[in-house]
Design an enzyme around this catalytic site. Structure first.
Site, PDB file in Angstrom:
ATOM      1  CG  PHE A   1      -0.213  -0.168   2.499  1.00  0.00           C
ATOM      2  CD1 PHE A   1       0.464   0.903   3.061  1.00  0.00           C
ATOM      3  CD2 PHE A   1      -0.198  -1.385   3.174  1.00  0.00           C
ATOM      4  CE1 PHE A   1       1.144   0.781   4.237  1.00  0.00           C
ATOM      5  CE2 PHE A   1       0.487  -1.516   4.371  1.00  0.00           C
ATOM      6  CZ  PHE A   1       1.160  -0.432   4.897  1.00  0.00           C
TER       7      PHE A   1
ATOM      8  N   GLY B   1       2.993  -2.627   7.833  1.00  0.00           N
ATOM      9  CA  GLY B   1       1.611  -2.132   7.807  1.00  0.00           C
ATOM     10  C   GLY B   1       1.417  -0.802   8.509  1.00  0.00           C
TER      11      GLY B   1
ATOM     12  CB  SER C   1       8.334  -0.196   7.802  1.00  0.00           C
ATOM     13  OG  SER C   1       7.942  -1.470   7.413  1.00  0.00           O
ATOM     14  CE  LYS C   2       5.914  -0.349  -0.233  1.00  0.00           C
ATOM     15  NZ  LYS C   2       5.707   0.322  -1.514  1.00  0.00           N
ATOM     16  NE  ARG C   3       9.966  -5.220   3.837  1.00  0.00           N
ATOM     17  CZ  ARG C   3      11.284  -5.136   3.685  1.00  0.00           C
ATOM     18  NH1 ARG C   3      12.093  -5.914   4.367  1.00  0.00           N
ATOM     19  NH2 ARG C   3      11.798  -4.270   2.839  1.00  0.00           N
TER      20      ARG C   3
END
Ligand code: GLU
Length: 485
Positions: free
Chosen positions: A16, A254, A250-252
């Site tokens: 996202f 969430g 971080s995108k990882r």
């Protein structure tokens, strides 16, 4: 600036859009617009394994919701397309081969096994330049024989590659510390290292704006520009956004997804405004700014070199300011879906509810919790009527509720003003203090210790019939209580 400024936002559809990605895109947009330039969207999808379904659509949706308009992109051709990297495979191959001819790259036939066997001094696997000396003729013959190969960057020996970053100043790296990295993989796809250079050049990007994770690899990319004989762009690297003192957003994991905030009832423009302030401060220290104001004020001198912390409480506050600044009509339109999803939805005067909520929530998502109580009326604890300061007790309340029933019966026009006048007049006639009647009436209408808004506002929301029903119910409760004593 003599050349038309062209900036780009180059997200990878690998998840996202988190707040950090959005900020990168926003700054590139603001910089382009501030300088009367063009803003380009490029989708970097060469890492096929990390692609996430639907992530590309999310990029378009997020930019549209955020009001960040690109001049060129996958669906807006500006003559530099395709704007999706996976559709540019032929271009990368052509330029990689050209770079080999120019002496800036070479074919490498090393097998995976050989590469895995390379152990550097400190456990790294830096490529040992094994194929760097192959002659062009030999390379051609091996390719013709069908041997798999990659194309690697031929990093010059013993030089220092430097550039001046617009935010961080001079950055230098010794070429001895740069590996002859892969530019074109054996599947024919480019690495990021190569694609970003080729694309930024072919798309005429004048200012590359991106996160600091690329700050120290940029000297390596610059060597590719140099080997092609291309003019290097200017660079603006942006410090990270942190979740707290130690962890990056971080995108990882969430963290901080733009669309999640919208789903929680934040306004896109408030989120964008807040995101703009994560690492940039306009000269006049303004906080609440429209997009036009941000474009006007944006400049690299306001960008900080230190990281910023994403503070949701601050974003909530700013969102609340946006809500308060809306017209009644705008707020009603924004609040309506939230009112409808509460237990009170569809049952009471939604305009009145919206009016009540506008100054009482920072985020639209708070609305349902704040108004559910409207629908939850039943027997309640009568000790709520005891209020020393107001000089109210059960006996006074009993009288006050009777007085409010009389008042409600007499309200001519069912508006806040109309109700207020009727209640005030009835209190006076009965020789009671307005405050005593209002306080008792509010409890009688809601059965709640506290409510957003007083008796008049509650009556307006509930409507005449429901107000009457509740007052009668409360009058009965109070009567039974006195009788039982
Ligand atoms: N696709 C890269 C990323 O999402 C873009 C980096 C760049 O802007 O050059 O991190």
């Amino acid at each position: 600036m003599d050349k038309t400024v062209r900036t780009r936002f180059a997200p990878s559809p690998t998840g996202f859009m988190h707040i950090g990605n959005l900020r990168t895109g926003l700054y590139a947009y603001l910089f382009a617009r501030h300088n009367g330039g063009k803003f380009i969207l490029r989708i970097e999808d060469t890492d096929r394994e990390r692609m996430v379904e639907g992530a590309e659509e999310m990029v378009y949706r997020t930019l549209a919701a955020a009001g960040i308009e690109y001049d060129e992109g996958p669906d807006r051709d500006g003559g530099c397309g395709p704007y999706i990297q996976s559709e540019r495979a032929g271009i990368y191959r052509e330029y990689a081969e050209k770079l080999v001819e120019l002496g800036g790259a070479y074919y490498c036939f090393c097998t995976k096994e050989r590469l895995e066997g390379l152990h550097g001094e400190n456990g790294t696997h830096t490529y040992d330049r094994h194929c760097r000396g192959l002659s062009a003729a030999e390379a051609r013959a091996r390719i013709a024989a069908g041997e798999p190969y990659v194309i690697r960057q031929k990093v010059p020996d013993g030089i220092v590659s430097s550039y001046t970053d617009m935010v961080f100043g001079e950055i230098s790296v010794s070429s001895d510390d740069i590996e002859d990295g892969v530019l074109l993989k054996s599947d024919g796809m480019p690495t990021y290292n190569f694609a970003n250079v080729v694309d930024d050049h072919l798309m005429g990007i004048t200012h590359v704006i991106r996160g600091t994770e690329y700050l120290s690899s940029t000297p390596k990319y610059n060597l590719i520009y140099d080997a092609f004989g291309w003019e290097r762009p200017q660079y603006m690297h942006l410090p990270p956004i942190m979740k707290d003192a130690a962890r990056k957003l971080s995108k990882r994991y969430g963290d901080a997804n733009f669309e999640d905030f919208i789903a929680k009832g934040y306004l896109p423009q408030a989120v964008v405004n807040y995101v703009a302030l994560l690492g940039w401060c306009p000269k006049n220290n303004a906080e609440k700014m429209t997009m036009a104001e941000m474009i006007d004020a944006f400049g690299v001198d306001g960008i900080s070199v230190s990281s910023s912390i994403f503070d949701e409480a601050k974003m909530r506050w700013l969102n609340g300011e946006y809500l308060k600044a809306m017209s009644e009509e705008e707020f009603f339109a924004a609040a309506k879906p939230w009112i409808e999803r509460s237990k009170a939805g569809g049952k009471f005067d939604e305009r009145e509810i919206a009016r009540l909520m506008q100054t009482r929530v920072d985020v639209l998502g708070e609305i349902p919790d704040k108004i559910d109580f409207l629908d939850e009326f039943g027997p309640y604890d009568l000790s709520m009527y005891e209020h020393k300061k107001m000089k109210v007790d059960i006996e006074v309340a009993k009288k006050a509720v009777e007085v409010s029933i009389g008042a409600i019966e007499r309200v001519a026009e069912w508006t806040e003003d109309g109700i207020k006048q009727a209640v005030a007049a009835a209190a006076e006639e009965a020789g009671m203090k307005g405050g005593q009647v209002m306080f008792s009436m509010r409890v009688a209408l809601t059965g709640q210790p506290s409510t957003p808004g007083g008796a008049i506002e509650m009556a307006a929301v509930l409507g005449r019939e429901e107000s009457m029903r509740r007052l009668r119910f409360s009058a009965k409760l109070l009567k039974e209580h006195t009788a039982a004593e």
